[in-house]
Design an enzyme around this catalytic site. Structure first.
Site, PDB file in Angstrom:
ATOM      1  N   ASN A  86       0.879  -1.159   0.000  1.00  0.00           N
ATOM      2  CA  ASN A  86       0.000   0.000   0.000  1.00  0.00           C
ATOM      3  C   ASN A  86       0.921   1.215   0.000  1.00  0.00           C
ATOM      4  OD1 ASN A  86      -2.196  -1.783   0.305  1.00  0.00           O
ATOM      5  ND2 ASN A  86      -1.941  -1.764   2.521  1.00  0.00           N
ATOM      6  N   GLN A  93      -1.892   2.783   3.096  1.00  0.00           N
ATOM      7  CA  GLN A  93      -0.660   2.697   3.881  1.00  0.00           C
ATOM      8  C   GLN A  93      -0.884   3.357   5.240  1.00  0.00           C
ATOM      9  OE1 GLN A  93       2.861   4.342   2.009  1.00  0.00           O
ATOM     10  NE2 GLN A  93       4.169   3.801   3.734  1.00  0.00           N
ATOM     11  N   HIS A  99       6.871  -0.705   3.455  1.00  0.00           N
ATOM     12  CA  HIS A  99       6.852  -2.109   3.848  1.00  0.00           C
ATOM     13  C   HIS A  99       6.037  -2.914   2.849  1.00  0.00           C
ATOM     14  CE1 HIS A  99       3.389  -0.132   5.786  1.00  0.00           C
ATOM     15  NE2 HIS A  99       2.768  -1.292   5.753  1.00  0.00           N
ATOM     16  N   HIS A 101       3.653  -6.408   2.513  1.00  0.00           N
ATOM     17  CA  HIS A 101       2.919  -7.471   3.195  1.00  0.00           C
ATOM     18  C   HIS A 101       3.152  -8.784   2.460  1.00  0.00           C
ATOM     19  CE1 HIS A 101       0.255  -4.684   5.535  1.00  0.00           C
ATOM     20  NE2 HIS A 101       0.585  -3.871   4.539  1.00  0.00           N
TER      21      HIS A 101
END
Ligand code: ZN
Length: 139
Positions: A86, A93, A99, A101
């Site tokens: 995201n 996000q 990051h 997932h």
């Protein structure tokens, strides 16, 4: 960044359940998992968004995500994996530290990431393809 949750996890100030670590990344279990084993691949160096990461680091992030996914398939018996990013608040996000997932999937897990598809008008799809193509100058 001092007030960044992921930086504090990287620095050991906030505990997390790590599943992998190397010199550039840590991988932890998400505390609000879509499925059991749902992990986050986090670069140790603070970067707001994945689109701010340099290409080499991004490539290494994908390699770490693949390693974790293979581990999930072996250890958890996952039938498939979702790799999700995201990028930006409007995209979902929640933490402003890039990051990825890595979400193990199981045949009966009933997770639905579905969306309602849009419809393109007349030549709109060709025009949009051209606008994006021109902005990245690949053709
Ligand atoms: Zn951070």
């Amino acid at each position: 960044m001092a007030d960044c949750v992921f930086c504090q996890i990287v620095n050991g100030k906030i505990p997390a359940d790590k599943v992998f670590e190397n010199e550039l990344f840590i991988v932890i279990l998400d505390i609000h998992p879509a499925s059991k084993g749902h992990s986050l691949v986090i670069p140790k160096k603070h970067v707001d968004r994945i689109t701010d990461m340099d290409d080499q680091l991004l490539g290494e992030m994908a390699a770490v995500a693949k390693k974790v996914a293979n581990g999930m398939q072996k250890s958890l018996g996952a039938d498939g994996i979702n790799f999700m990013v995201n990028n930006g608040k409007v995209a979902g996000q929640l933490i402003d530290h890039a990051h990825m997932h890595v979400i193990p999937r199981f045949s009966a897990d009933k997770i639905d990431f579905g969306w309602n598809p849009h419809k393109y008008e007349a030549n709109e799809i060709k025009e949009l393809a051209e606008r994006i193509r021109n902005s990245i100058r690949i053709i």
